[in-house]
Write a protein that holds these residues in place. Structure first.
Motif, short mmCIF file in Angstrom:
data_model
loop_
_atom_site.label_atom_id
_atom_site.label_comp_id
_atom_site.label_asym_id
_atom_site.label_seq_id
_atom_site.Cartn_x
_atom_site.Cartn_y
_atom_site.Cartn_z
N MET A 88 25.50 27.32 25.84
CA MET A 88 26.83 26.73 25.99
C MET A 88 27.85 27.80 26.41
SD MET A 88 28.90 24.48 23.20
CE MET A 88 30.68 24.40 23.15
N ASN A 89 28.66 27.44 27.39
CA ASN A 89 29.81 28.24 27.78
C ASN A 89 30.81 27.30 28.45
OD1 ASN A 89 31.77 29.91 28.82
ND2 ASN A 89 30.35 31.49 29.51
N VAL A 90 31.79 26.81 27.70
CA VAL A 90 32.70 25.81 28.23
C VAL A 90 33.74 26.41 29.18
CG1 VAL A 90 32.37 24.31 26.23
CG2 VAL A 90 34.29 25.92 26.27
N ARG A 91 33.71 27.72 29.35
CA ARG A 91 34.67 28.36 30.27
C ARG A 91 34.07 28.60 31.66
NH1 ARG A 91 37.00 32.71 25.98
NH2 ARG A 91 35.10 33.80 26.56
N ILE B 299 32.93 11.67 27.58
CA ILE B 299 32.94 12.66 26.49
C ILE B 299 33.96 13.76 26.77
CG2 ILE B 299 31.60 14.55 25.46
CD1 ILE B 299 30.89 11.91 24.22
N LEU B 300 33.96 14.29 27.99
CA LEU B 300 34.86 15.39 28.31
C LEU B 300 36.32 14.94 28.34
CD1 LEU B 300 32.83 17.27 31.05
CD2 LEU B 300 32.96 17.75 28.62
N ALA B 301 36.56 13.65 28.53
CA ALA B 301 37.93 13.14 28.53
C ALA B 301 38.43 12.80 27.13
CB ALA B 301 38.02 11.89 29.41
N HIS B 302 37.53 12.79 26.14
CA HIS B 302 37.95 12.48 24.77
C HIS B 302 38.94 13.53 24.30
CE1 HIS B 302 37.78 11.73 20.47
NE2 HIS B 302 37.14 10.61 20.70
N SER B 303 39.98 13.10 23.61
CA SER B 303 41.08 14.01 23.26
C SER B 303 40.61 15.19 22.41
CB SER B 303 42.19 13.24 22.53
OG SER B 303 41.70 12.66 21.33
N TRP B 304 39.68 14.98 21.48
CA TRP B 304 39.22 16.08 20.63
C TRP B 304 38.37 17.07 21.43
CZ3 TRP B 304 37.21 12.00 16.67
CH2 TRP B 304 38.32 11.42 16.03
N VAL B 305 37.56 16.56 22.33
CA VAL B 305 36.74 17.45 23.17
C VAL B 305 37.64 18.26 24.09
CG1 VAL B 305 34.92 17.55 24.94
CG2 VAL B 305 34.74 15.91 23.03
N ARG B 306 38.65 17.62 24.64
CA ARG B 306 39.61 18.35 25.48
C ARG B 306 40.31 19.43 24.67
NH1 ARG B 306 41.86 13.45 27.04
NH2 ARG B 306 43.86 14.18 26.21
N GLU B 307 40.69 19.10 23.45
CA GLU B 307 41.37 20.07 22.58
C GLU B 307 40.48 21.29 22.34
OE1 GLU B 307 43.14 20.35 18.00
OE2 GLU B 307 42.77 18.39 18.91
N TRP B 308 39.20 21.05 22.06
CA TRP B 308 38.25 22.14 21.82
C TRP B 308 38.11 23.03 23.07
CZ3 TRP B 308 35.14 23.78 17.72
CH2 TRP B 308 34.11 24.67 18.04
N ILE B 309 37.92 22.41 24.22
CA ILE B 309 37.71 23.17 25.46
C ILE B 309 38.96 23.94 25.85
CG2 ILE B 309 37.27 22.94 27.94
CD1 ILE B 309 35.34 20.64 27.23
N GLU B 310 40.12 23.32 25.68
CA GLU B 310 41.37 24.02 26.00
C GLU B 310 41.57 25.23 25.09
OE1 GLU B 310 44.28 20.95 25.74
OE2 GLU B 310 43.62 19.97 27.60
N ALA B 311 41.25 25.09 23.82
CA ALA B 311 41.38 26.22 22.90
C ALA B 311 40.41 27.33 23.27
CB ALA B 311 41.14 25.76 21.46
N ALA B 312 39.22 26.97 23.76
CA ALA B 312 38.23 27.98 24.15
C ALA B 312 38.75 28.85 25.30
CB ALA B 312 36.93 27.30 24.57
#
Length: 221
Positions: free
Chosen positions: A116-119, A192-205
Protein backbone atom coordinates in the motif's frame (compact mmCIF):
# COMPACT_ATOMS: atom_id res chain seq x y z
CA UNK A 1 -10.95 5.07 23.17
CA UNK A 2 -7.44 5.39 21.77
CA UNK A 3 -6.36 3.90 18.44
CA UNK A 4 -2.67 3.49 17.71
CA UNK A 5 -1.91 3.34 13.99
CA UNK A 6 1.06 3.40 11.62
CA UNK A 7 1.64 5.73 8.69
CA UNK A 8 -1.55 6.48 6.76
CA UNK A 9 0.38 6.34 3.52
CA UNK A 10 1.41 2.71 3.96
CA UNK A 11 -0.46 0.90 6.74
CA UNK A 12 -3.42 -1.03 5.33
CA UNK A 13 -4.29 -2.70 8.62
CA UNK A 14 -4.28 0.67 10.39
CA UNK A 15 -6.67 1.99 7.75
CA UNK A 16 -9.10 -0.84 8.49
CA UNK A 17 -9.05 -0.23 12.24
CA UNK A 18 -9.49 3.51 11.74
CA UNK A 19 -12.41 3.06 9.34
CA UNK A 20 -14.01 0.68 11.82
CA UNK A 21 -13.94 3.36 14.51
CA UNK A 22 -15.41 5.87 12.08
CA UNK A 23 -18.16 3.38 11.26
CA UNK A 24 -18.90 2.88 14.96
CA UNK A 25 -19.61 6.56 15.53
CA UNK A 26 -17.63 6.46 18.78
CA UNK A 27 -15.20 9.33 19.37
CA UNK A 28 -11.58 8.30 19.76
CA UNK A 29 -8.06 9.58 20.16
CA UNK A 30 -5.79 8.81 17.21
CA UNK A 31 -2.08 8.20 17.80
CA UNK A 32 0.18 7.76 14.76
CA UNK A 33 3.52 6.06 15.31
CA UNK A 34 5.68 6.27 12.16
CA UNK A 35 6.70 2.78 11.14
CA UNK A 36 10.27 1.50 11.19
CA UNK A 37 11.87 4.62 12.68
CA UNK A 38 13.39 5.29 16.09
CA UNK A 39 10.08 6.20 17.70
CA UNK A 40 8.53 3.03 16.25
CA UNK A 41 11.12 0.78 17.87
CA UNK A 42 10.90 2.63 21.18
CA UNK A 43 7.09 2.58 21.34
CA UNK A 44 6.92 -1.10 20.34
CA UNK A 45 8.92 -2.00 23.42
CA UNK A 46 6.42 -0.27 25.70
CA UNK A 47 3.19 -1.40 27.28
CA UNK A 48 0.96 0.20 24.62
CA UNK A 49 2.07 -2.37 22.04
CA UNK A 50 2.74 -5.32 24.32
CA UNK A 51 -0.45 -7.22 23.62
CA UNK A 52 -0.04 -7.02 19.83
CA UNK A 53 3.68 -7.95 19.80
CA UNK A 54 4.48 -4.59 18.28
CA UNK A 55 1.92 -4.50 15.47
CA UNK A 56 -0.70 -1.90 14.55
CA UNK A 57 -3.52 -1.11 14.87
CA UNK A 58 -4.01 -1.33 18.61
CA UNK A 59 -7.25 -0.16 20.22
CA UNK A 60 -7.33 0.79 23.88
CA UNK A 61 -10.85 0.97 25.31
CA UNK A 62 -10.20 2.03 28.87
CA UNK A 63 -8.12 -0.78 30.37
CA UNK A 64 -9.08 -3.21 27.60
CA UNK A 65 -6.74 -3.66 24.67
CA UNK A 66 -7.92 -5.03 21.33
CA UNK A 67 -5.51 -5.61 18.47
CA UNK A 68 -5.98 -6.86 14.91
CA UNK A 69 -8.36 -5.06 12.56
CA UNK A 70 -11.00 -7.76 12.37
CA UNK A 71 -11.06 -8.11 16.16
CA UNK A 72 -11.50 -4.34 16.42
CA UNK A 73 -14.48 -4.54 14.06
CA UNK A 74 -16.06 -7.26 16.19
CA UNK A 75 -15.37 -5.37 19.43
CA UNK A 76 -16.99 -2.23 18.10
CA UNK A 77 -19.94 -4.13 16.63
CA UNK A 78 -20.59 -5.58 20.09
CA UNK A 79 -20.70 -2.04 21.47
CA UNK A 80 -22.87 -0.28 18.91
CA UNK A 81 -24.82 -3.13 17.33
CA UNK A 82 -24.06 -5.68 14.65
CA UNK A 83 -26.32 -3.98 12.11
CA UNK A 84 -23.99 -0.99 11.90
CA UNK A 85 -21.20 -3.23 10.62
CA UNK A 86 -22.85 -6.19 8.89
CA UNK A 87 -25.82 -6.61 6.52
CA UNK A 88 -29.13 -7.23 8.25
CA UNK A 89 -30.22 -10.04 5.95
CA UNK A 90 -28.87 -13.38 7.20
CA UNK A 91 -27.43 -14.82 3.98
CA UNK A 92 -25.85 -11.46 3.06
CA UNK A 93 -24.33 -11.23 6.54
CA UNK A 94 -22.87 -14.73 6.19
CA UNK A 95 -21.27 -13.85 2.87
CA UNK A 96 -19.97 -10.50 4.14
CA UNK A 97 -18.34 -12.16 7.16
CA UNK A 98 -16.78 -14.82 4.94
CA UNK A 99 -15.36 -12.25 2.53
CA UNK A 100 -13.97 -10.17 5.39
CA UNK A 101 -12.33 -13.24 6.93
CA UNK A 102 -10.85 -14.31 3.59
CA UNK A 103 -9.41 -10.84 3.08
CA UNK A 104 -7.98 -11.02 6.57
CA UNK A 105 -6.23 -14.36 6.10
CA UNK A 106 -5.44 -14.63 2.39
CA UNK A 107 -3.84 -12.89 -0.61
CA UNK A 108 -0.19 -12.94 0.53
CA UNK A 109 1.15 -12.25 -2.96
CA UNK A 110 -0.84 -9.04 -3.33
CA UNK A 111 0.39 -7.91 0.09
CA UNK A 112 4.01 -8.64 -0.85
CA UNK A 113 4.11 -7.46 -4.47
CA UNK A 114 1.63 -4.56 -4.31
CA UNK A 115 2.28 -2.86 -0.95
CA UNK A 116 0.00 0.00 0.00
CA UNK A 117 1.07 3.53 -0.84
CA UNK A 118 -1.83 5.96 -1.19
CA UNK A 119 0.50 8.77 -2.27
CA UNK A 120 1.69 7.04 -5.45
CA UNK A 121 0.30 6.03 -8.83
CA UNK A 122 2.68 3.84 -10.81
CA UNK A 123 2.31 3.12 -14.54
CA UNK A 124 0.97 -0.33 -15.42
CA UNK A 125 3.49 -3.14 -14.98
CA UNK A 126 3.30 -6.90 -15.60
CA UNK A 127 2.08 -8.79 -12.55
CA UNK A 128 2.88 -12.35 -11.57
CA UNK A 129 0.53 -15.25 -12.13
CA UNK A 130 0.13 -15.56 -8.36
CA UNK A 131 -0.95 -11.93 -7.99
CA UNK A 132 -3.23 -12.24 -11.00
CA UNK A 133 -4.89 -15.29 -9.48
CA UNK A 134 -5.49 -13.54 -6.18
CA UNK A 135 -6.90 -10.47 -7.92
CA UNK A 136 -9.20 -12.75 -9.88
CA UNK A 137 -10.49 -14.29 -6.66
CA UNK A 138 -11.17 -10.85 -5.16
CA UNK A 139 -13.04 -9.70 -8.27
CA UNK A 140 -15.04 -12.93 -8.27
CA UNK A 141 -16.30 -12.35 -4.73
CA UNK A 142 -16.97 -8.68 -5.43
CA UNK A 143 -19.06 -9.62 -8.46
CA UNK A 144 -21.06 -12.17 -6.47
CA UNK A 145 -21.74 -9.74 -3.63
CA UNK A 146 -22.72 -6.91 -5.94
CA UNK A 147 -24.98 -9.12 -8.07
CA UNK A 148 -26.76 -10.72 -5.12
CA UNK A 149 -26.90 -7.93 -2.55
CA UNK A 150 -25.57 -4.65 -3.94
CA UNK A 151 -28.82 -3.31 -5.32
CA UNK A 152 -28.73 0.31 -6.44
CA UNK A 153 -26.23 1.36 -3.77
CA UNK A 154 -22.54 1.36 -4.72
CA UNK A 155 -20.99 -0.87 -2.06
CA UNK A 156 -20.60 -4.65 -1.87
CA UNK A 157 -23.76 -5.23 0.15
CA UNK A 158 -25.53 -1.97 -0.59
CA UNK A 159 -24.66 0.18 2.41
CA UNK A 160 -21.05 0.66 3.51
CA UNK A 161 -20.20 -2.16 5.92
CA UNK A 162 -17.35 -4.14 7.46
CA UNK A 163 -16.67 -6.00 4.21
CA UNK A 164 -16.02 -2.65 2.48
CA UNK A 165 -13.73 -1.66 5.36
CA UNK A 166 -11.67 -4.80 4.84
CA UNK A 167 -11.37 -4.25 1.08
CA UNK A 168 -10.80 -0.47 1.14
CA UNK A 169 -6.98 -0.76 1.21
CA UNK A 170 -7.18 -3.17 -1.73
CA UNK A 171 -9.03 -0.50 -3.68
CA UNK A 172 -6.20 1.95 -3.03
CA UNK A 173 -3.66 -0.63 -4.23
CA UNK A 174 -5.55 -1.16 -7.49
CA UNK A 175 -5.26 2.57 -8.16
CA UNK A 176 -1.62 2.81 -7.02
CA UNK A 177 -0.55 0.06 -9.43
CA UNK A 178 -2.89 1.07 -12.28
CA UNK A 179 -4.60 -2.33 -12.41
CA UNK A 180 -7.10 -2.53 -15.26
CA UNK A 181 -10.52 -3.54 -13.94
CA UNK A 182 -13.86 -4.59 -15.41
CA UNK A 183 -16.49 -1.83 -15.27
CA UNK A 184 -18.35 -3.16 -12.21
CA UNK A 185 -15.10 -3.34 -10.18
CA UNK A 186 -13.94 0.07 -11.37
CA UNK A 187 -17.26 1.55 -10.24
CA UNK A 188 -16.87 -0.09 -6.83
CA UNK A 189 -13.29 1.17 -6.41
CA UNK A 190 -14.40 4.69 -7.32
CA UNK A 191 -17.23 4.49 -4.78
CA UNK A 192 -14.83 3.43 -2.03
CA UNK A 193 -12.34 6.17 -2.87
CA UNK A 194 -15.15 8.75 -2.92
CA UNK A 195 -16.35 7.78 0.57
CA UNK A 196 -15.79 10.71 2.93
CA UNK A 197 -13.78 8.69 5.50
CA UNK A 198 -11.54 7.15 2.83
CA UNK A 199 -10.94 10.60 1.35
CA UNK A 200 -10.11 11.92 4.82
CA UNK A 201 -7.54 9.13 5.34
CA UNK A 202 -5.89 9.64 1.93
CA UNK A 203 -5.78 13.41 2.30
CA UNK A 204 -4.13 13.10 5.71
CA UNK A 205 -1.56 10.70 4.23
CA UNK A 206 -0.47 13.38 1.77
CA UNK A 207 0.58 15.59 4.68
CA UNK A 208 2.70 12.99 6.47
CA UNK A 209 6.43 13.83 6.50
CA UNK A 210 7.64 10.23 6.73
CA UNK A 211 8.91 8.24 3.77
CA UNK A 212 9.64 4.51 3.64
CA UNK A 213 11.84 4.10 0.58
CA UNK A 214 11.05 0.45 -0.14
CA UNK A 215 7.39 1.36 -0.67
CA UNK A 216 8.22 4.26 -2.98
CA UNK A 217 9.56 2.19 -5.89
CA UNK A 218 7.51 0.81 -8.75
CA UNK A 219 7.23 -3.00 -8.97
CA UNK A 220 10.32 -4.46 -10.58
CA UNK A 221 12.30 -1.24 -10.13
Amino acid sequence: MKLIIGNKAYSSWSMRGWLALKQSGISFEEVTVPMFGEEWEKRRDGNEFAASSGKVPVLWDGDTVVWDSLAIIDWLADKVGCDRFWPKEESARGMARSMAAEMHSSFPNIRRDLPMNVRKTFPPQPISADVSGELGRILETWAQARARYGGEDPFLFGSFCAADIMFAPVCTRLVTYSIKLPPFAQAYVEAILAHSWVREWIEAAQEEPWVIEKYEEAPGA
